[in-house]
Scaffold this active site. Sequence first.
Site, PDB file in Angstrom:
ATOM      1  CG  LEU A 300      -2.054  -1.054   1.188  1.00 16.18           C
ATOM      2  CD1 LEU A 300      -2.877  -0.968   2.452  1.00 16.18           C
ATOM      3  CD2 LEU A 300      -2.954  -0.886  -0.039  1.00 16.18           C
ATOM      4  CB  CYS A 318       1.609  -0.449   7.228  1.00 16.71           C
ATOM      5  SG  CYS A 318       2.425   1.171   7.289  1.00 16.71           S
ATOM      6  CG  HIS A 319      -1.059  -3.587   5.944  1.00 14.30           C
ATOM      7  ND1 HIS A 319      -0.691  -2.384   5.395  1.00 14.30           N
ATOM      8  CD2 HIS A 319      -2.355  -3.465   6.330  1.00 14.30           C
ATOM      9  CE1 HIS A 319      -1.735  -1.566   5.409  1.00 14.30           C
ATOM     10  NE2 HIS A 319      -2.749  -2.188   5.978  1.00 14.30           N
ATOM     11  N   GLY A 320       2.816  -5.797   7.916  1.00 15.22           N
ATOM     12  CA  GLY A 320       3.652  -6.949   8.213  1.00 15.22           C
ATOM     13  C   GLY A 320       4.262  -7.633   7.023  1.00 15.22           C
ATOM     14  N   PRO A 333       1.527  -9.509   3.095  1.00 17.49           N
ATOM     15  CG  PRO A 333       0.242  -7.636   3.706  1.00 17.49           C
ATOM     16  CD  PRO A 333       1.351  -8.541   4.199  1.00 17.49           C
TER      17      PRO A 333
END
Length: 351
Positions: A300, A318-320, A333
């Site tokens: 992202l 943020c999202h690993g 992801p």
Amino acid sequence: MLSRLANRAAHAPAAFRPALTSQARCFAHPINVNMVDSDFNAPSSEKPLYLNEFIQKTSAEHQVDVKTATRNPVVSDPKDLVRSHAGDPHNKYGVAEWRHIHYDIVREPTFPRKPDLSKGELASGAQVTRTDVWHDPKEPAITSVAKFSPENFRPVGWAENAPQPITTVPEGTLDFRTNRLPIGHADRRPWIYFLAASTGFIMSSIVRIVACKLVHTMWPAKDVWAAGVVEVDLRPVKEGQNFVVKWRSKPVFIRKRTPDMIEASRKDDPIAPSMRDPATDAERCKKPEWLIVIGVCTHLGCIPQPDAGNYGGYFCPCHGSHYDHSGRLRLGPAPKNLELPPYVFIDEFTV
């Protein structure tokens, strides 16, 4: 006085009507304007003020009559022509305006009188659509109706008297016709060549101007070029350090890898085909000791942290998403590895 004369002509007995009518014909307007049906106002189709004698033929037959008819003598001076109001049903009135003086403006009955074609009477308008004058039991209806098209009717004497002017310029008037060279004349070619060359030059110039304007409009500005080309001196970068530079408003990670980092990255090359975005360490680094990637997470758009994560390379909190020392995605992801910018080593210490 004129309107009184017209009214008298409308209400006078039939025996006296021709005399009054002939007096009113000299004025450029309809004789009577009677818009109310009454016993005194007969429909105009029943009291025509023109000679109701017409010839019904096809257009081709009318053209043959024109070629074979005995024509009036040819005149060369306009003053020898017949004046427009001398028996012509269309009288020129004013400037560019036609007034007809051969009929009365009155209403037509719903079912008008059937014209007698044997006498040459004109059949048009309501006299055709509201009567059976067109009916002929010997032929199809569509053929019979087609015969009553307006171009099939010509007044008697039309072939002999229809004007066919050759020119509207009297003799002695200079209209430059004699000054023009005929088409195909040899003396016309230089002018044609000059005109063609001039037109081609002008059109080429227009195309060139439009193309130049279009290219200059779409050409990147100097500041855009300056932002797209960045030179970095690699001498200050220490071993193991993650150096960050700005390129096209994006952070670029320049890391001088240690031998352990290089060995760890090459050690995982055999399992590269099983990764989400397969790539070997050699494909990611032009020089083994230098890793140059865009510092933007491919998930992202976050900025990963260096020297973090399960593989010691980069980690996006943020999202690993986890990246190794080659910037390859190993966990998380994110769909792809860290993007590689276009770069070239100018010399040993400049990229």
